[in-house]
Design a protein around this motif. Structure first.
Motif, PDB file in Angstrom:
ATOM      1  N   ALA A   6     -26.302  10.618 113.454  1.00  0.00           N
ATOM      2  CA  ALA A   6     -25.997   9.319 114.049  1.00  0.00           C
ATOM      3  C   ALA A   6     -24.489   9.130 114.053  1.00  0.00           C
ATOM      4  CB  ALA A   6     -26.653   8.190 113.260  1.00  0.00           C
ATOM      5  N   VAL A   8     -21.845   6.178 114.527  1.00  0.00           N
ATOM      6  CA  VAL A   8     -21.724   4.723 114.582  1.00  0.00           C
ATOM      7  C   VAL A   8     -20.381   4.387 115.205  1.00  0.00           C
ATOM      8  CG1 VAL A   8     -21.690   2.576 113.268  1.00  0.00           C
ATOM      9  CG2 VAL A   8     -23.176   4.457 112.552  1.00  0.00           C
ATOM     10  N   ALA A 175     -24.402  -1.788 113.710  1.00  0.00           N
ATOM     11  CA  ALA A 175     -24.669  -1.322 112.348  1.00  0.00           C
ATOM     12  C   ALA A 175     -24.107  -2.316 111.341  1.00  0.00           C
ATOM     13  CB  ALA A 175     -24.049   0.045 112.128  1.00  0.00           C
ATOM     14  N   VAL A 178     -23.900   1.720 106.155  1.00  0.00           N
ATOM     15  CA  VAL A 178     -24.296   3.124 106.202  1.00  0.00           C
ATOM     16  C   VAL A 178     -24.510   3.608 104.778  1.00  0.00           C
ATOM     17  CG1 VAL A 178     -23.560   5.467 106.786  1.00  0.00           C
ATOM     18  CG2 VAL A 178     -23.056   3.578 108.355  1.00  0.00           C
ATOM     19  N   THR A 182     -29.447   6.806 105.888  1.00  0.00           N
ATOM     20  CA  THR A 182     -29.892   5.590 106.570  1.00  0.00           C
ATOM     21  C   THR A 182     -28.714   4.831 107.171  1.00  0.00           C
ATOM     22  OG1 THR A 182     -31.738   5.328 105.026  1.00  0.00           O
ATOM     23  CG2 THR A 182     -31.113   3.396 106.306  1.00  0.00           C
ATOM     24  N   VAL A 183     -28.932   4.306 108.374  1.00  0.00           N
ATOM     25  CA  VAL A 183     -28.022   3.330 108.974  1.00  0.00           C
ATOM     26  C   VAL A 183     -28.779   2.014 109.071  1.00  0.00           C
ATOM     27  CG1 VAL A 183     -26.605   2.701 110.963  1.00  0.00           C
ATOM     28  CG2 VAL A 183     -26.844   5.110 110.318  1.00  0.00           C
ATOM     29  N   ILE A 193     -31.682   9.215 109.165  1.00  0.00           N
ATOM     30  CA  ILE A 193     -30.883  10.262 109.793  1.00  0.00           C
ATOM     31  C   ILE A 193     -30.406  11.248 108.733  1.00  0.00           C
ATOM     32  CG2 ILE A 193     -28.554   9.281 109.605  1.00  0.00           C
ATOM     33  CD1 ILE A 193     -30.133  10.414 112.925  1.00  0.00           C
ATOM     34  N   THR A 196     -24.578  10.840 109.052  1.00  0.00           N
ATOM     35  CA  THR A 196     -23.998   9.725 109.807  1.00  0.00           C
ATOM     36  C   THR A 196     -22.490   9.901 109.878  1.00  0.00           C
ATOM     37  OG1 THR A 196     -25.729   8.222 109.049  1.00  0.00           O
ATOM     38  CG2 THR A 196     -23.741   7.231 109.973  1.00  0.00           C
ATOM     39  N   VAL A 322     -22.597  11.586 104.798  1.00  0.00           N
ATOM     40  CA  VAL A 322     -21.837  10.508 105.440  1.00  0.00           C
ATOM     41  C   VAL A 322     -20.401  10.970 105.682  1.00  0.00           C
ATOM     42  CG1 VAL A 322     -21.038   8.122 105.339  1.00  0.00           C
ATOM     43  CG2 VAL A 322     -23.238   8.735 104.306  1.00  0.00           C
TER      44      VAL A 322
END
Length: 363
Positions: A6, A8, A175, A178, A182-183, A193, A196, A322
Motif C-alpha cells: 500500500a 499512502v 489514511a 499506519v 495495517t492501514v 497489507i 506500507t 513500514v
C-alpha cells in the motif's frame, strides 16, 4: 517475489513509487482521497539542484544531481507508457536586480566553483541576449545549462495513467494511521497489507509515531499567467530572479503560459492564497520580466510542501513492513525518480544510497 504493498499518498512521490513498484511486479494499492492534487499540482516544475544549491546542503545537491541525471530516461519511459510529461531542457538563468543581488549570485557562483559545479557568469547585456524580455536594469546573472523543468500537471496525469496501466489499484480514501500490516482509514475501516509506504507529504507526520515532529507543512503560493495577443512571449528558460534579496521564479509552459512563485511560509495547514502573496509575487516578477504586466492572471493557488528538519527527504524503514518516503520540501518533482528507485530497492531487500532515514538518529 511479488508483494502486496500500500502506498499512502498520491502526489508525485506516491504516484512515482506506486508506478515503479508495479513495474517491478508488485501488487500495489494507492490510498489517497484525491490523487494527483495537493502541492504537486501547484508546483513550479523546476528540476534545478544546482540553481537551488546553498552552503550546508551539499548532501541535497548530490542527491538532486543524481536524480536529475535519471530524469530524461524517467520521462521517456513515462511517454512510452502513458503521456509526455513535458520535460524542458533549456536550462535556467538567474538574474539579480541590484548590486546586493548581484553579489549574492556571485557568492553562489563561487560556492559552486568550490564544489566543481561551475556556472557561467553573465552581464546584464549577455542575459538579455539570451532572454530579451528581461528588464533593462537587471544587473547580472548566471546561466545553468544543465537544469531541467517539467510540466507538473502533465507529469501527474502521465504517472496516474501509467500506474493504472501497470495494475495499481486506486483507493479514494484518507489514511488515519499506519501500523505493521495495517492501514487504518478515517472511516474506521482497515486495509491489511504486507508493506506500507508512507508518502503523504505534509500529512505524513501524523500517520506513524516515528514521524512525529519530523515533517511539517511549508506553505507556498503560485500564480499561473498566460500571454495575450500583443504581449511579449515568455522566456525560453526558467528564470530565477533575486529582487532586493527576495527570490522569485518564472517557469515557462507550452502555449505561452508561465508559472510564477515562490512564497514560503510557516503557516500550518493553511492553504488560503493571501493578497500579500499575490501582490509581492507580481511586483517582484514584473521588475525582472516587465512584459508580464500584459499577461492574463489565470490562477492563484497555494500548496503545502513537506518540510523536514534538514531539508533532506526521509526515505527508509520505520519498522519491518513500514517504509517512509516524504519530507522532500521544494524538491518533490526533482527527487521523484531517485526516491522511487530507493523504495523499490528497499522493498526487494536491497539498499540504495538515497535511503538515508534512520529513526534512531532522527529523534
Amino acid at each position: 517475489m511479488s508483494k502486496q504493498i500500500a502506498v499512502v499518498g498520491g502526489g508525485v512521490i506516491g504516484l512515482s513509487v506506486a508506478w515503479r513498484l508495479a513495474c517491478a511486479g508488485h501488487r500495489v494499492r494507492l490510498i489517497d482521497p484525491a490523487p494527483a492534487s495537493g502541492a504537486s499540482w501547484v508546483a513550479g516544475g523546476m528540476l534545478a539542484p544546482v540553481a537551488e544549491a546553498g552552503p550546508g546542503e551539499e548532501g541535497l545537491l548530490e542527491l538532486g544531481s543524481a536524480s536529475l541525471a535519471s530524469w530524461p530516461a524517467f520521462a521517456a519511459t513515462l511517454t512510452a507508457e502513458a503521456e509526455d510529461p513535458g520535460l524542458r531542457t533549456d536550462g535556467t538563468v538567474l538574474a539579480g536586480l541590484d548590486a546586493a543581488d548581484a553579489a549574492e549570485l556571485e557568492a553562489l557562483a563561487g560556492y559552486l566553483d568550490q564544489l566543481g559545479r561551475s556556472v557561467r557568469r553573465l552581464s546584464g547585456r549577455e542575459l538579455r541576449a539570451l532572454e530579451p524580455g528581461l528588464a533593462p536594469n537587471v544587473r547580472s546573472g548566471l546561466l545553468v545549462p544543465g537544469d531541467l523543468a517539467v510540466d507538473n500537471r502533465l507529469l501527474l496525469t502521465s504517472l496516474r495513467t501509467a500506474a493504472r496501466r501497470r495494475g495499481v489499484e486506486f483507493l479514494n480514501a484518507s489514511a488515519r494511521a499506519v501500523r505493521l500490516g495495517t492501514v487504518e482509514l478515517t472511516d474506521g475501516s482497515t486495509v491489511d497489507i504486507e508493506i506500507t509506504v508512507i508518502a503523504a507529504g505534509a500529512w505524513s507526520g501524523s500517520l506513524h509515531p516515528a514521524l512525529a515532529g519530523l515533517v511539517r507543512p511549508v506553505k507556498g503560493e503560485i500564480l499561473r499567467l498566460r500571454g495575450r495577443s500583443g504581449a511579449l512571449p515568455p522566456p525560453r528558460r526558467t528564470v530565477r530572479g533575486i529582487v532586493e534579496g527576495r527570490p522569485v521564479y518564472l517557469v515557462p509552459r507550452a502555449g505561452g503560459e508561465l508559472v510564477l512563485g515562490a512564497t514560503q511560509y510557516e503557516a500550518g495547514f493553511d492553504t488560503d492564497v493571501t493578497v500579500r502573496g499575490v501582490r509581492d509575487l507580481l511586483a517582484d516578477a514584473e521588475r525582472i520580466l516587465p512584459g508580464i504586466a500584459e499577461y492574463a492572471l489565470v490562477e492563484c493557488a497555494a500548496g503545502l510542501r513537506a518540510g523536514s528538519r534538514d531539508n533532506l527527504p526521509l526515505i527508509g524503514w520505520l519498522e519491518p513492513g513500514v517504509l517512509v518516503a516524504t519530507g522532500h520540501h521544494r524538491n518533490g518533482l526533482l527527487l521523484a525518480p531517485v526516491t522511487a528507485d530507493a523504495v523499490a530497492a528497499l522493498v526487494d531487500g536491497g539498499t540504495h544510497f538515497a535511503a538515508a532515514f534512520e529513526p534512531e538518529g532522527a529523534t
